[in-house]
Design a protein around this motif. Structure first.
Motif, mmCIF file in Angstrom:
data_model
loop_
_atom_site.group_PDB
_atom_site.id
_atom_site.type_symbol
_atom_site.label_atom_id
_atom_site.label_comp_id
_atom_site.label_asym_id
_atom_site.label_seq_id
_atom_site.Cartn_x
_atom_site.Cartn_y
_atom_site.Cartn_z
ATOM 1 N N ALA A 165 -8.805 17.319 7.451
ATOM 2 C CA ALA A 165 -9.344 16.096 8.055
ATOM 3 C C ALA A 165 -10.865 16.115 8.113
ATOM 4 C CB ALA A 165 -8.757 15.893 9.443
ATOM 5 N N LYS A 166 -11.428 17.300 8.216
ATOM 6 C CA LYS A 166 -12.887 17.442 8.228
ATOM 7 C C LYS A 166 -13.468 17.185 6.830
ATOM 8 C CE LYS A 166 -17.015 19.502 9.057
ATOM 9 N NZ LYS A 166 -18.109 18.914 9.820
ATOM 10 N N ARG A 167 -12.735 17.575 5.781
ATOM 11 C CA ARG A 167 -13.278 17.578 4.431
ATOM 12 C C ARG A 167 -12.841 16.400 3.556
ATOM 13 N NH1 ARG A 167 -15.211 22.823 3.015
ATOM 14 N NH2 ARG A 167 -14.798 22.443 0.816
ATOM 15 N N TYR A 168 -11.733 15.758 3.926
ATOM 16 C CA TYR A 168 -11.168 14.704 3.075
ATOM 17 C C TYR A 168 -10.848 13.454 3.884
ATOM 18 C CZ TYR A 168 -10.596 18.488 -0.300
ATOM 19 O OH TYR A 168 -10.825 19.544 -1.140
ATOM 20 N N LYS A 169 -10.475 12.412 3.138
ATOM 21 C CA LYS A 169 -10.150 11.148 3.794
ATOM 22 C C LYS A 169 -8.676 11.157 4.210
ATOM 23 C CE LYS A 169 -10.687 6.186 3.359
ATOM 24 N NZ LYS A 169 -10.876 5.044 2.452
ATOM 25 N N VAL A 170 -8.426 11.685 5.388
ATOM 26 C CA VAL A 170 -7.082 11.717 5.965
ATOM 27 C C VAL A 170 -6.950 10.499 6.877
ATOM 28 C CG1 VAL A 170 -5.500 12.987 7.483
ATOM 29 C CG2 VAL A 170 -6.965 14.237 5.859
ATOM 30 N N ASP A 227 -2.273 5.472 -1.977
ATOM 31 C CA ASP A 227 -3.477 4.808 -1.448
ATOM 32 C C ASP A 227 -4.013 5.505 -0.202
ATOM 33 O OD1 ASP A 227 -3.432 2.696 -3.378
ATOM 34 O OD2 ASP A 227 -1.740 1.841 -2.288
ATOM 35 N N GLU A 228 -3.118 6.032 0.625
ATOM 36 C CA GLU A 228 -3.582 6.734 1.820
ATOM 37 C C GLU A 228 -2.692 7.938 2.111
ATOM 38 O OE1 GLU A 228 -3.567 3.377 4.552
ATOM 39 O OE2 GLU A 228 -1.747 4.145 5.501
ATOM 40 N N VAL A 229 -3.321 8.964 2.703
ATOM 41 C CA VAL A 229 -2.605 10.226 2.975
ATOM 42 C C VAL A 229 -2.580 10.510 4.475
ATOM 43 C CG1 VAL A 229 -2.503 12.713 2.538
ATOM 44 C CG2 VAL A 229 -3.312 11.176 0.728
ATOM 45 N N LEU A 230 -1.379 10.781 4.976
ATOM 46 C CA LEU A 230 -1.164 11.246 6.344
ATOM 47 C C LEU A 230 -0.900 12.746 6.264
ATOM 48 C CD1 LEU A 230 1.508 8.505 7.144
ATOM 49 C CD2 LEU A 230 -0.935 8.346 7.647
ATOM 50 N N VAL A 231 -1.368 13.508 7.231
ATOM 51 C CA VAL A 231 -1.153 14.958 7.181
ATOM 52 C C VAL A 231 -0.437 15.423 8.449
ATOM 53 C CG1 VAL A 231 -2.220 17.244 6.986
ATOM 54 C CG2 VAL A 231 -3.194 15.313 5.720
ATOM 55 N N MET A 278 0.848 -1.197 0.000
ATOM 56 C CA MET A 278 0.000 0.000 0.000
ATOM 57 C C MET A 278 0.883 1.247 0.000
ATOM 58 S SD MET A 278 -3.019 1.164 2.623
ATOM 59 C CE MET A 278 -4.185 -0.018 1.987
ATOM 60 N N SER A 279 0.639 2.161 -0.941
ATOM 61 C CA SER A 279 1.469 3.372 -1.022
ATOM 62 C C SER A 279 0.943 4.446 -0.071
ATOM 63 C CB SER A 279 1.498 3.904 -2.453
ATOM 64 O OG SER A 279 0.195 4.210 -2.896
ATOM 65 N N VAL A 280 1.882 5.158 0.540
ATOM 66 C CA VAL A 280 1.551 6.168 1.551
ATOM 67 C C VAL A 280 2.119 7.515 1.127
ATOM 68 C CG1 VAL A 280 1.885 6.866 3.965
ATOM 69 C CG2 VAL A 280 1.544 4.451 3.404
ATOM 70 N N GLY A 281 1.309 8.553 1.296
ATOM 71 C CA GLY A 281 1.768 9.914 1.060
ATOM 72 C C GLY A 281 1.648 10.731 2.335
ATOM 73 N N VAL A 282 2.566 11.674 2.528
ATOM 74 C CA VAL A 282 2.520 12.562 3.687
ATOM 75 C C VAL A 282 2.482 13.999 3.183
ATOM 76 C CG1 VAL A 282 3.567 13.206 5.890
ATOM 77 C CG2 VAL A 282 3.965 10.916 4.956
ATOM 78 N N LEU A 283 1.443 14.711 3.571
ATOM 79 C CA LEU A 283 1.331 16.127 3.235
ATOM 80 C C LEU A 283 1.764 16.924 4.462
ATOM 81 C CD1 LEU A 283 0.408 18.231 1.114
ATOM 82 C CD2 LEU A 283 -1.830 18.214 2.231
ATOM 83 N N CYS A 284 2.806 17.752 4.308
ATOM 84 C CA CYS A 284 3.354 18.527 5.425
ATOM 85 C C CYS A 284 3.073 20.001 5.191
ATOM 86 C CB CYS A 284 4.855 18.289 5.531
ATOM 87 S SG CYS A 284 5.280 16.559 5.826
ATOM 88 N N ILE A 285 2.383 20.629 6.125
ATOM 89 C CA ILE A 285 1.937 22.014 5.947
ATOM 90 C C ILE A 285 2.620 22.915 6.974
ATOM 91 C CG2 ILE A 285 -0.080 23.527 5.741
ATOM 92 C CD1 ILE A 285 -1.748 20.924 5.439
ATOM 93 N N HIS A 286 3.304 23.926 6.475
ATOM 94 C CA HIS A 286 4.074 24.835 7.326
ATOM 95 C C HIS A 286 3.166 25.857 8.014
ATOM 96 C CE1 HIS A 286 3.712 28.238 4.557
ATOM 97 N NE2 HIS A 286 3.959 27.408 3.553
ATOM 98 N N GLY A 287 3.799 26.757 8.774
ATOM 99 C CA GLY A 287 3.061 27.714 9.583
ATOM 100 C C GLY A 287 2.886 29.077 8.931
ATOM 101 N N PHE A 288 2.176 29.938 9.637
ATOM 102 C CA PHE A 288 1.911 31.308 9.194
ATOM 103 C C PHE A 288 3.224 32.079 9.055
ATOM 104 C CE2 PHE A 288 1.078 35.784 10.508
ATOM 105 C CZ PHE A 288 0.329 36.165 9.400
#
Length: 229
Positions: free
Chosen positions: A89-94, A71-75, A1-11
Motif C-alpha cells: 500500500a505504501k509503494r503501489y496503488k492499492v 482496473d483496481e486491486v484490493l489487498v 470496472m474489473s477488480v482483482g484481490v491479492l491475498c497474502i498468507h502468513g509466515f
C-alpha cells in the motif's frame, strides 16, 4: 470496472490460511482472486535461505501481474501477510486493505501458554491427533529455521515506519484469543494508520487463524460490504 484481490498468507503458512475467506469472495463476486505462495512457504516448508526481501519481492511481482489484468486491486493480508499488504500500500496503488490478525506485534505469551496447556492436557488424554491447533503447529515447529524467524522480525521492523503513510480505506480483523499476535496489536495499527476510512473488528473468541473461527461468517459479509463500498 474489473477488480482483482491479492491475498497474502502468513509466515510459515500458505494460501490455505485464508482459503475460507477467498472461497467466500469467489462465491459472492466475479473478482479475479490471486493467492501467491511466498518463497519457501506452502504445504511443504523449505524456508532455509529465503529472506524478508524475497517475500516482499514475491508480493510485489504478484501485485504487478494482477494490476495488469484489472482496473483496481484490493489487498488482503493475513498475519505477516498483513504487514506485506501495508508495504504494498505504501509503494503501489492499492484501492483498499483488509488486515487479518496482522502481525505488527507478535506472540502473546499468555495465550500461547494457555494453548499449550490445552495441548498437554489433550496429549495426556491421548486425544492430540484430533487437535487442529497441534496438527497445524507441529509441522511448523519442526520445519521453521531460526534464521527465517529472524527474517520475519526484520520484515515487521522494516515496514513499521510506513504505517503513518497509509491513508487508503482499511478494515482490520483481530481475534481476542490470538496466541501469536497480541490482540491489542490491532488497536495499535488502527491508531497508527492515518486513513480516515478505517474499521476495527474484534472477534471475542477468535484465535490466530481467524478465517477458521466459528464466527468468521459474521465478518466475512462485513468485509465484503467494505470492499464493495
Amino acid at each position: 470496472m474489473s477488480v482483482g484481490v491479492l491475498c497474502i498468507h502468513g509466515f510459515s503458512g500458505g494460501p490455505y490460511e485464508i482459503e475460507p475467506f477467498t472461497a467466500y469472495l469467489r462465491a459472492h463476486t466475479d473478482w479475479l482472486i490471486e493467492e501467491p505462495t511466498l518463497s519457501g512457504h506452502g504445504e511443504e516448508l523449505q524456508m532455509q535461505g529465503f529472506t524478508a526481501k524475497h517475500w516482499l519481492m514475491d508480493a510485489e511481482l504478484a501485485f504487478r501481474a494482477l494490476a495488469k489484468k484489472v482496473d483496481e486491486v484490493l489487498v488482503v493480508g493475513f498475519s505477516m501477510g498483513g504487514i506485506i499488504a501495508l508495504y504494498l500500500a505504501k509503494r503501489y496503488k492499492v484501492k483498499k486493505l483488509v488486515l487479518l490478525s496482522a502481525a505488527a506485534k507478535y506472540v502473546s505469551p499468555k495465550q500461547l501458554v494457555k494453548d499449550f496447556k490445552m495441548l498437554a492436557s489433550e496429549a495426556y488424554h491421548r486425544n492430540l491427533s484430533n487437535n487442529e491447533l497441534f496438527m497445524r503447529y507441529r509441522h511448523k515447529f519442526n520445519n521453521v529455521p531460526l534464521s527465517s524467524t529472524i527474517e520475519f522480525m526484520r520484515l515487521v521492523r522494516m515496514v513499521e515506519p510506513y504505517y503513518k503513510d497509509i491513508d487508503i480505506p482499511v478494515y482490520i480483523v483481530q481475534g481476542k484469543l490470538d496466541g501469536i499476535v497480541p490482540y491489542h496489536t490491532a488497536q495499535f495499527l488502527y491508531d497508527e494508520l492515518i486513513s480516515n476510512d478505517k474499521t476495527l473488528y474484534f472477534s471475542d473468541n477468535g484465535k490466530h487463524h481467524i478465517c477458521f473461527d466459528k464466527d468468521c461468517t459474521k465478518w466475512f459479509s462485513q468485509v465484503l460490504t467494505f470492499l464493495k463500498g
